[in-house]
Design a protein around this motif. Structure first.
Motif, mmCIF file in Angstrom:
data_model
loop_
_atom_site.group_PDB
_atom_site.id
_atom_site.type_symbol
_atom_site.label_atom_id
_atom_site.label_comp_id
_atom_site.label_asym_id
_atom_site.label_seq_id
_atom_site.Cartn_x
_atom_site.Cartn_y
_atom_site.Cartn_z
ATOM 1 N N VAL A 109 0.640 -1.149 0.068
ATOM 2 C CA VAL A 109 0.032 0.041 -0.095
ATOM 3 C C VAL A 109 0.788 1.318 -0.122
ATOM 4 C CG1 VAL A 109 -1.855 1.044 1.267
ATOM 5 C CG2 VAL A 109 -1.697 -1.262 1.402
ATOM 6 N N LEU A 110 0.497 2.231 -0.711
ATOM 7 C CA LEU A 110 1.322 3.528 -0.879
ATOM 8 C C LEU A 110 0.443 4.591 -0.133
ATOM 9 C CD1 LEU A 110 3.428 5.190 -2.194
ATOM 10 C CD2 LEU A 110 1.896 5.514 -4.029
ATOM 11 N N THR A 111 1.281 5.437 0.709
ATOM 12 C CA THR A 111 0.682 6.542 1.338
ATOM 13 C C THR A 111 1.579 7.654 1.059
ATOM 14 O OG1 THR A 111 0.920 4.861 3.163
ATOM 15 C CG2 THR A 111 -0.646 6.725 3.519
ATOM 16 N N ILE A 112 0.879 8.639 0.945
ATOM 17 C CA ILE A 112 1.845 9.916 0.588
ATOM 18 C C ILE A 112 1.425 11.000 1.680
ATOM 19 C CG2 ILE A 112 2.153 11.638 -1.153
ATOM 20 C CD1 ILE A 112 0.975 9.691 -3.063
ATOM 21 N N HIS A 113 2.266 11.686 2.271
ATOM 22 C CA HIS A 113 2.304 12.865 3.183
ATOM 23 C C HIS A 113 3.175 14.018 2.682
ATOM 24 C CE1 HIS A 113 0.710 9.976 6.073
ATOM 25 N NE2 HIS A 113 1.872 9.227 6.201
ATOM 26 N N SER A 114 2.187 14.999 2.486
ATOM 27 C CA SER A 114 3.136 16.269 2.001
ATOM 28 C C SER A 114 2.798 17.499 2.441
ATOM 29 C CB SER A 114 2.984 16.147 0.353
ATOM 30 O OG SER A 114 3.875 17.076 -0.357
ATOM 31 N N GLN A 115 3.557 18.437 2.502
ATOM 32 C CA GLN A 115 2.996 19.904 2.806
ATOM 33 C C GLN A 115 3.806 20.654 1.799
ATOM 34 O OE1 GLN A 115 4.309 20.710 6.954
ATOM 35 N NE2 GLN A 115 2.273 20.561 7.567
ATOM 36 N N PRO A 116 2.945 21.576 1.112
ATOM 37 C CA PRO A 116 3.521 22.390 0.010
ATOM 38 C C PRO A 116 4.399 23.387 0.757
ATOM 39 C CG PRO A 116 1.057 22.453 -0.163
ATOM 40 C CD PRO A 116 1.684 21.687 1.294
ATOM 41 N N GLY A 117 5.786 23.439 -0.237
ATOM 42 C CA GLY A 117 6.798 24.331 0.483
ATOM 43 C C GLY A 117 7.760 23.507 1.407
ATOM 44 N N ARG A 118 7.285 22.467 2.078
ATOM 45 C CA ARG A 118 8.135 21.796 3.027
ATOM 46 C C ARG A 118 8.710 20.191 2.597
ATOM 47 N NH1 ARG A 118 6.276 23.083 8.991
ATOM 48 N NH2 ARG A 118 8.429 22.339 9.374
ATOM 49 N N GLY A 119 7.929 19.727 1.830
ATOM 50 C CA GLY A 119 8.683 18.394 1.506
ATOM 51 C C GLY A 119 7.387 17.318 1.432
ATOM 52 N N SER A 120 7.997 16.170 0.853
ATOM 53 C CA SER A 120 7.031 15.022 0.609
ATOM 54 C C SER A 120 7.462 13.715 1.223
ATOM 55 C CB SER A 120 6.512 15.007 -0.541
ATOM 56 O OG SER A 120 6.368 16.205 -1.335
ATOM 57 N N GLU A 121 6.532 12.900 1.681
ATOM 58 C CA GLU A 121 7.051 11.551 1.995
ATOM 59 C C GLU A 121 6.118 10.642 1.348
ATOM 60 O OE1 GLU A 121 7.328 10.386 6.143
ATOM 61 O OE2 GLU A 121 8.595 8.764 5.806
ATOM 62 N N PHE A 122 6.772 9.535 0.605
ATOM 63 C CA PHE A 122 5.932 8.512 -0.180
ATOM 64 C C PHE A 122 6.490 7.162 0.696
ATOM 65 C CE2 PHE A 122 4.333 10.331 -3.765
ATOM 66 C CZ PHE A 122 5.179 11.548 -3.819
ATOM 67 N N ILE A 123 5.295 6.445 1.343
ATOM 68 C CA ILE A 123 5.691 5.482 2.205
ATOM 69 C C ILE A 123 4.864 4.153 1.673
ATOM 70 C CG2 ILE A 123 5.183 4.219 4.390
ATOM 71 C CD1 ILE A 123 5.095 7.237 5.347
ATOM 72 N N CYS A 124 5.849 2.934 1.014
ATOM 73 C CA CYS A 124 5.281 1.835 0.559
ATOM 74 C C CYS A 124 5.388 0.837 1.945
ATOM 75 C CB CYS A 124 6.107 1.331 -0.377
ATOM 76 S SG CYS A 124 6.548 2.612 -1.447
ATOM 77 N N ARG A 125 4.104 0.239 2.100
ATOM 78 C CA ARG A 125 4.077 -0.865 3.133
ATOM 79 C C ARG A 125 3.871 -2.478 2.467
ATOM 80 N NH1 ARG A 125 3.989 1.212 8.331
ATOM 81 N NH2 ARG A 125 3.477 3.579 8.247
ATOM 82 N N PHE A 126 4.782 -3.081 2.663
ATOM 83 C CA PHE A 126 4.625 -4.529 2.207
ATOM 84 C C PHE A 126 4.135 -5.309 3.359
ATOM 85 C CE2 PHE A 126 7.694 -2.356 -0.353
ATOM 86 C CZ PHE A 126 7.578 -2.672 -1.765
#
Ligand code: ADP
Length: 441
Positions: free
Chosen positions: A409-426
């Motif tokens: 499953v892919l989860t995306i956390h992000s904040q404009p101007g601050r950065g993003s995190e793409f998390i994959c859970r197997f």
């Protein structure tokens, strides 16, 4: 209660007792007379109790008499309760009939399973879609009837049941069923099966069209690219084409982009046509990640700080090409959407019984409204930057498909101007220790 008993029963019982005693006194024995009175009272109660018992045994066939004293109230109360229960039964009966009628009209199969996976109830559509045989199948385990390995592996994983699984219909292997199991109540489960044959057919023809078109475009584009490269060399020198230097450069850039789009479309078509879940070959994920990190360093050209935290003992069962696409697309995105000087951090580790791959950046970030749509083909949150950095708009669609094939499953956390995190859970069952590792390279 005592007051009530004295009020409704006291007068008559006392009268009968006194009457008995008086009759006894006249006949010469007050005691015998009183005993007779008591027996009469007892007889009246036994008679009414007998009436109540007979009525309770067959309430439809008998009527309750009016009764006397306390028995009048007991009879009335029993009758009221009986009427209420009948009304409730009627109402429940109507609800059940309506439920049966609606589930019969339902085109999807619905099967109720108990906590051990045995069939408790099913609707009419389940007979045709799942080839159930009526009463004889009640009480049988569903995985003895649906024997497809994909269903078995799906049914065994409580953490994957949200997604559903596709299998050939047991009644007709030409048809495809999409099955989903929904837990409810105290360990029970509801299995829903839908015929998706037509949908699959359309999907396959769309996919084939895209794959064929991409394939057909590849050769003419390679020829064009070849000529453009030659013209590019020619234009860089002070020859005939020197005044065309800039347009030729632009044409080369655009044709390279088209080649990348075609390669991504073919990759996506390959992923979509792959049968079911990815293989279970044990891969050396730390080595695969190491190679992708080296590529990223090269791409960045020292403009970003690239950090990693990799659990060297954590392996994964899956397909190398798919997982390489996942890691390299996420890293390439992080680089392309993070201005020079930014930091990119990759983590590969165990997390709550699952394997977690995270790529975090300190880049431009993504607005919340764009996040749910990022994995759609050609959806771009920042169109200009995507084009400028050579994006195809297909990277995250490839990531999503490759992850789906690995039940991740892919989860995306992000904040404009601050950065993003793409998390994959197997899922846990795809994790491996490093004792059975195939060489990745
Ligand atoms: P593209 O080739 O355009 O990058 P992708 O499918 O890889 O296509 O990504 C889709 C869109 O998601 C991108 O166009 C971009 O707007 C956004 N995106 C992806 N990764 C990031 C990231 N790390 N930071 C910010 N935006 C991102």
């Amino acid at each position: 209660m005592l007051r009530y008993l004295i009020r409704v029963e006291g007068g008559r019982s006392l009268s009968l007792l006194l009457l008995g005693a008086l009759a006894g006194w006249l006949l010469g024995s007050v005691r015998l007379g009183a005993l007779f009175g008591l027996t009469l009272i007892l007889f009246i109660h036994l008679y009414h109790a007998g009436q109540l018992l007979a009525w309770l045994q067959a309430p439809k066939k008998r009527e309750l008499p009016d009764g006397v004293g306390i028995w009048r109230d007991i009879f009335q109360l029993s009758l009221d309760r009986h009427k209420q229960a009948r009304k409730r039964k009627k109402r429940l009966g109507a609800i059940v009939r309506e439920f049966r009628a609606s589930t019969t009209a339902l085109p999807d199969a619905a099967v109720v399973l108990d906590r051990s996976g045995c069939i408790v109830w099913y609707n009419q559509a389940a007979v045709s879609l799942l080839a159930l045989r009526g009463q004889p199948d009640i009480g049988l385990r569903i995985n003895n009837l649906l024997r497809h390995p994909d269903f078995h592996s799906y049914f065994g994983q409580s953490d994957a049941q949200d997604r559903g699984v596709e299998i050939p219909a047991p009644s007709d292997s030409e048809s495809t069923l999409w099955i989903r199991v929904i837990p409810y109540g105290d360990g029970q489960r509801l299995l829903i099966a839908r015929d998706v044959t037509e949908l699959k057919r359309l999907e396959v023809s769309r996919r084939d069209f895209v794959a064929n078109a991409s394939h057909e475009l590849r050769t003419p584009l390679t020829v064009l690219r070849g000529y453009l490269d030659m013209m590019g060399e020619e234009s860089s020198e002070a020859g005939q084409l020197s005044s065309w230097k800039n347009p030729i450069e632009e044409m080369r850039r655009q044709s390279a982009r088209m080649q990348r789009i075609i390669a991504d479309l073919l990759r996506l078509a390959n992923l979509e046509s792959g049968s079911g879940f990815a293989d279970s070959t044990v891969l050396d994920m730390p080595a695969l990640i190491g190679a992708a990190l080296e590529e990223a360093e090269h791409l960045s050209g020292g403009q970003h700080r690239i950090e990693s935290e990799v659990d060297d003992s954590l392996q994964l069962q899956g397909e190398q090409a798919d997982l390489h696409s996942v890691v390299s697309n996420l890293l390439s995105n992080a680089l392309r959407y993070t201005p020079p000087g930014g930091r990119i951090r990759l983590r590969w580790q165990r997390d709550g019984g699952q394997a977690l791959l995270s790529v975090q950046d300190t880049g431009i970030g993504i607005a919340a409204r764009d996040i749910p749509r990022l994995t759609e083909r050609f959806y771009r949150a920042d169109v200009a930057r995507s084009r400028e950095t050579g994006g195809t708009g297909l990277g995250l669609a490839i990531v999503k498909h490759a992850l789906e094939r690995h039940e991740a499953v892919l989860t995306i956390h992000s904040q404009p101007g601050r950065g993003s995190e793409f998390i994959c859970r197997f899922p846990a069952h795809r994790m491996s220790d490093n004792s059975r590792v195939a060489v990745a390279g």
